[in-house]
Scaffold this active site. Structure first.
Site, PDB file in Angstrom:
ATOM      1  CG  ASP A  87      -1.861   1.185   1.258  1.00  0.00           C
ATOM      2  OD1 ASP A  87      -1.666   2.136   0.477  1.00  0.00           O
ATOM      3  OD2 ASP A  87      -2.808   1.162   2.072  1.00  0.00           O
ATOM      4  CE1 TYR A 101      -9.016  10.849 -14.202  1.00  0.00           C
ATOM      5  CE2 TYR A 101      -8.305  12.672 -15.581  1.00  0.00           C
ATOM      6  CZ  TYR A 101      -8.398  11.316 -15.348  1.00  0.00           C
ATOM      7  OH  TYR A 101      -7.870  10.431 -16.265  1.00  0.00           O
ATOM      8  CE  LYS A 146      -5.117  10.613 -13.795  1.00  0.00           C
ATOM      9  NZ  LYS A 146      -4.395   9.372 -13.423  1.00  0.00           N
TER      10      LYS A 146
END
Length: 304
Positions: free
Chosen positions: A74, A174, A178
């Site tokens: 993780d 988002y 990015k």
């Protein structure tokens, strides 16, 4: 050379499926030892609840000609990442390629939902998974990568710096995630360059990942059946295409010329001459600007 990366060691962080799996397999095909990480194993699934596992990816790496080693990790847990890197150091004594492909956000973002309407907990977790994981992994892995000159760091994102700079991507969270990864590669380029290493940001095009194929109700062997419903899907590419882009970079003695740059699988195919599995060279980001975003009918002539 049939195995130009023989003797080299790679870590593909986030290699359970999609681009990460494609990258790991292509590095294996070039002879590398590839550590593949993720949260879904044959004994336990992540919240994605999908069947792909890191063990499957490691087996594909070995079948391709390399050596695949699956390590459940993780990447939000610094202790787990430190243990992972210590293991690579103990077993191999080196790290030549680091690919940060950790994402995990498909189930967390809401299309075209503004910040004030988006679920805040989901948005913040998306940022943690997409950004914090990359920083944690690089923090622990870079000292090992810098033991030998010529190391390569690949930050995998969605969209080039040029495209994302002019286009709003999906929603606030988002778009931020990015863009942050693009900037990570730029910053790492400045920090790694003086030490003889290279960092780049790399985006695939419209990726025919396992999840994308399932979404359109097709398989890799009949993916064109989706074109009647989604015509621009004709420009799509397999995860192995971006894998070949990473391998081309990792085997290029002059890769430092790209330090800090934003790159795409289609753009690098023009530079290095590799193809997708079907022999084509899809150039999705040029196609998006010149055909799809321009409102033209789907036509990949000259773009793959």
């Amino acid at each position: 050379m049939s195995a130009p990366l023989k003797g080299k060691v790679a870590l593909v962080a986030g290699a359970t499926r999609g681009a990460g799996r494609g990258i790991a397999v292509e590095l294996g095909a070039a002879g590398a030892t590839v550590y593949v990480t993720g949260r879904t194993t044959r004994e336990r699934r992540s919240e994605y609840d999908r069947p792909e596992t890191i063990e499957d990816t490691a087996d594909l790496v070995t079948e391709a000609g390399g050596r695949g080693i699956a390590v459940p990790t993780d990447h939000l847990d610094p202790k787990q990442v430190r243990v992972l890197v210590d293991r690579i150091a103990d077993e191999q004594g080196r790290l030549d390629v680091l690919v940060n492909d950790i994402w995990g956000g498909e189930m967390l973002f809401e299309w075209d939902s503004p910040l004030w309407e988006h679920d805040l907990d989901n948005g913040l977790r998306l940022l943690r998974l997409a950004v914090e994981t990359h920083a944690i992994t690089s923090h622990h892995a870079l000292p090992l990568l810098l033991r030998h000159p010529g190391g390569l760091v690949v930050e995998v994102t969605d969209g080039t710096a040029d495209y994302n700079g002019d286009h709003y991507r999906v929603n606030f969270f988002y778009d931020l995630a990015k863009s942050a990864v693009l900037r990570m590669a730029f910053a790492l380029g400045h920090e790694l360059g003086p030490h003889g290493a290279t960092a780049v940001a790399l985006t695939p095009g419209w990726l025919r990942s396992e999840l994308m194929l399932d979404t359109y109700g097709v398989r890799e062997d009949n993916w064109r059946d989706a074109l009647e419903r989604v015509p621009h899907f004709a420009i799509s590419e397999t995860p192995r295409y971006v894998g070949r882009a990473v391998t081309a970079l990792a085997t290029d003695p002059d890769v430092a010329r790209f330090n800090g740059a934003s790159l795409s699988s289609g753009g690098l195919a023009r530079v290095y001459g590799f193809t997708d599995l079907d022999g084509s060279r899809p150039d999705a980001w040029r196609y998006l600007v010149e055909v799809q975003d321009a409102g033209k009918p789907a036509d990949t002539t000259g773009y793959r």
